[in-house]
Design a protein around this motif. Structure first.
Motif, PDB file in Angstrom:
ATOM      1  N   ALA A 208       0.828  -1.368   0.131  1.00  0.00           N
ATOM      2  CA  ALA A 208      -0.140  -0.083  -0.045  1.00  0.00           C
ATOM      3  C   ALA A 208       0.767   1.407   0.000  1.00  0.00           C
ATOM      4  CB  ALA A 208      -0.931  -0.086   1.326  1.00  0.00           C
ATOM      5  N   ILE A 209       1.951   1.364   0.661  1.00  0.00           N
ATOM      6  CA  ILE A 209       2.654   2.481   0.770  1.00  0.00           C
ATOM      7  C   ILE A 209       3.480   2.642  -0.603  1.00  0.00           C
ATOM      8  CG2 ILE A 209       4.877   3.314   1.881  1.00  0.00           C
ATOM      9  CD1 ILE A 209       4.197   1.736   4.505  1.00  0.00           C
ATOM     10  N   HIS A 210       3.816   1.430  -1.115  1.00  0.00           N
ATOM     11  CA  HIS A 210       4.687   1.553  -2.416  1.00  0.00           C
ATOM     12  C   HIS A 210       3.515   1.982  -3.408  1.00  0.00           C
ATOM     13  CE1 HIS A 210       7.786   0.408  -5.200  1.00  0.00           C
ATOM     14  NE2 HIS A 210       6.766   0.345  -6.355  1.00  0.00           N
ATOM     15  N   ALA A 211       2.492   1.540  -3.366  1.00  0.00           N
ATOM     16  CA  ALA A 211       1.528   1.983  -4.315  1.00  0.00           C
ATOM     17  C   ALA A 211       1.040   3.666  -4.270  1.00  0.00           C
ATOM     18  CB  ALA A 211       0.030   1.236  -4.180  1.00  0.00           C
ATOM     19  N   ASP A 212       1.004   3.998  -3.116  1.00  0.00           N
ATOM     20  CA  ASP A 212       0.864   5.618  -2.807  1.00  0.00           C
ATOM     21  C   ASP A 212       2.106   6.159  -3.177  1.00  0.00           C
ATOM     22  OD1 ASP A 212      -1.369   5.267  -1.369  1.00  0.00           O
ATOM     23  OD2 ASP A 212      -0.709   5.584   0.545  1.00  0.00           O
ATOM     24  N   PHE A 213       3.141   5.804  -3.088  1.00  0.00           N
ATOM     25  CA  PHE A 213       4.333   6.244  -3.257  1.00  0.00           C
ATOM     26  C   PHE A 213       4.554   6.624  -4.792  1.00  0.00           C
ATOM     27  CE2 PHE A 213       8.469   6.065  -0.836  1.00  0.00           C
ATOM     28  CZ  PHE A 213       8.805   7.156  -1.041  1.00  0.00           C
ATOM     29  N   GLY A 215       2.210   6.519  -7.006  1.00  0.00           N
ATOM     30  CA  GLY A 215       0.807   7.081  -7.706  1.00  0.00           C
ATOM     31  C   GLY A 215       0.221   5.983  -8.162  1.00  0.00           C
ATOM     32  N   ALA A 216       0.022   4.873  -7.417  1.00  0.00           N
ATOM     33  CA  ALA A 216      -0.802   3.732  -7.929  1.00  0.00           C
ATOM     34  C   ALA A 216      -0.371   3.120  -9.262  1.00  0.00           C
ATOM     35  CB  ALA A 216      -2.384   3.825  -7.682  1.00  0.00           C
ATOM     36  N   SER A 294       9.850   1.881   0.954  1.00  0.00           N
ATOM     37  CA  SER A 294       8.467   1.362   1.085  1.00  0.00           C
ATOM     38  C   SER A 294       8.551   0.165   2.414  1.00  0.00           C
ATOM     39  CB  SER A 294       7.664   0.619   0.004  1.00  0.00           C
ATOM     40  OG  SER A 294       7.271   1.966  -0.965  1.00  0.00           O
ATOM     41  N   ARG A 326       7.583  12.888  -4.272  1.00  0.00           N
ATOM     42  CA  ARG A 326       8.050  11.711  -3.360  1.00  0.00           C
ATOM     43  C   ARG A 326       8.655  12.324  -2.244  1.00  0.00           C
ATOM     44  NH1 ARG A 326       8.969   6.372  -6.873  1.00  0.00           N
ATOM     45  NH2 ARG A 326       7.711   7.205  -8.540  1.00  0.00           N
ATOM     46  N   PHE A 329       5.748  13.161  -0.006  1.00  0.00           N
ATOM     47  CA  PHE A 329       4.881  11.892   0.388  1.00  0.00           C
ATOM     48  C   PHE A 329       5.468  11.650   1.741  1.00  0.00           C
ATOM     49  CE2 PHE A 329       5.161   7.654   0.675  1.00  0.00           C
ATOM     50  CZ  PHE A 329       3.617   7.256   0.683  1.00  0.00           C
ATOM     51  N   ARG A 333       4.196  11.240   5.417  1.00  0.00           N
ATOM     52  CA  ARG A 333       3.969  10.111   6.133  1.00  0.00           C
ATOM     53  C   ARG A 333       4.666   9.814   7.338  1.00  0.00           C
ATOM     54  NH1 ARG A 333       3.388   5.188   6.291  1.00  0.00           N
ATOM     55  NH2 ARG A 333       1.173   4.593   5.370  1.00  0.00           N
TER      56      ARG A 333
END
Ligand code: ATP
Ligand code: MG
Length: 366
Positions: A208-213, A215-216, A294, A326, A329, A333
């Protein structure tokens, strides 16, 4: 948890240092080779982790006989004075509020840290040893029993390796072999059990963190790779133990023939994939950095979920490598806990961050 004060004597290039830190963000800036990383290393050391050196003597200032570290820490609503005294040619002493501690894991029981530095790209790029190190560093801080089993496993592994190596000249050494295999299976079962559980939590957190990072746009996947005969790594050590033992017995002759320890948790890996491809082989520079960060931020979340408190986050030289989106981001976080961020002097980053700013020059805060 918070590190309120730090005092160092003869640690790395610090002759003497006393610092009062901000409970949220601390920016440490300065030219190259002035002591920024050394400062983070001192903080990590007080949390029971030596990421940069294998030997305490490397941490003692050149020409000095011993080094002292003192940290005033707030953890679980209580205050602790953590002390570490390192000596050349003599064992270190660790204390909390004046009471001696047996080992580094006891420091981790009070102060925990997660460090991210440019070297962490090796976490994705290099061989399995780097990823095992990451797992070990995290779990050691969370589970004292794991720390114990790891130490025991390493000791037995080294010893068994020596027995196998020297057995050609001295076959009688092999008499002790089964005893070592037995001990390794017992400690190894504990390692596999805890690694499997930690990785399961990473699987729940890091993608989930990687996806947010990203931009999905990217999907991160993690998988635990361990000894093939272990049917369920999440099972109790008691159930894993006989499976490991059987595996060792099946490889007994082969181990003697090639005179090295074959498979076991010392070969474990955490497979990392991005969009279904092995990150180690295919990921770009940016993807590698995103995946590594991540994993580290996921570890930070897991620590928080486990202890109810944010571990101290140490970011060494990493924000400047990220693009603006990033950077933001990451900065969003990391709210909540205490963070130490190093950057270079000319970095516009130092003006962007809010928090207490420390200028380090030649092993001193100026
Ligand atoms: P960079 O921006 O290049 O990462 P830095 O500020 O993080 O620099 P450090 O890694 O903290 O720099 O190191 C500062 C200096 O400390 C180095 O020049 C190194 O030679 C010195 N140093 C390392 N170990 C010791 C030691 N045991 N005794 C004295 N000096 C040491
Ligand atoms: Mg540095």
């Amino acid at each position: 948890m918070r590190l309120h004060k730090l005092a160092l004597d003869d640690f790395r290039n610090y002759l003497h240092l006393e610092a009062d830190f901000d409970p949220s963000v601390n920016v440490i800036f300065g030219d190259n080779a002035q002591g920024k990383t050394n400062l983070l290393e001192a903080i990590a050391y007080l949390s029971g982790v030596s990421h940069r050196s294998r030997y305490d003597r490397e941490l003692i200032r050149f020409g000095a006989d011993s080094a002292r570290l003192r940290g005033q820490v707030e953890s679980r609503g209580r205050d602790f004075l953590l002390e570490a005294d390192l000596h050349r040619g003599r064992r270190r002493t660790l204390k909390s509020n004046g009471v001696g501690l047996k080992n580094a894991a006891e420091l981790s029981g009070i102060l925990q840290s997660v460090l991210f530095c440019p070297d962490d790209l090796t976490l994705i790029r290099e061989g399995a040893a780097e990823r095992r190190r990451f797992l070990d560093e995290c779990i050691v801080q969370l589970r004292p029993r794991y720390a114990q089993a790891l130490q025991e496993y390493r000791r037995l592994h080294e010893h068994k390796t020596r027995i196998l190596r020297d057995s050609e000249e001295k076959p009688s050494l092999l008499d002790a072999l089964d005893e070592f295999s037995y001990g390794m299976a017992r400690a190894g079962a504990v390692l596999i059990h805890y690694r499997a559980h930690f990785i399961r939590r990473l699987q729940e957190t890091a993608p989930a963190i990687h996806a947010d990072f990203s931009g999905a746009r990217e999907a991160l996947a993690l998988r635990y790779e361990t000894v093939s005969t272990v049917t369920d790594p999440l099972a109790s050590p008691r159930e894993i133990f006989p499976q490991l033992l059987r595996h060792q017995e099946a490889h007994r002759a082969a181990e003697i023939a090639c005179r090295t320890c074959l498979s076991g948790p010392h070969k474990d890996d955490l497979a990392v994939e991005i969009d279904g491809q092995a990150a180690k082989t295919y990921s770009s520079q940016g993807q590698t950095r995103t995946a590594a960060l991540s994993l580290k931020l996921a570890a930070r979340d897991i620590f928080q979920a486990d202890t109810g408190e944010w571990p101290v986050l140490l970011l060494d030289d990493v924000l400047s490598e990220l693009d603006k989106r990033r950077q933001e981001f990451v900065l969003n976080r990391i709210r909540g806990g205490q963070t130490f961020i190093t950057c270079c002097e000319d970095d516009r980053l130092s003006s962007l961050l809010k928090g207490r700013v420390f200028h380090v020059r030649e092993g001193a805060i100026v």
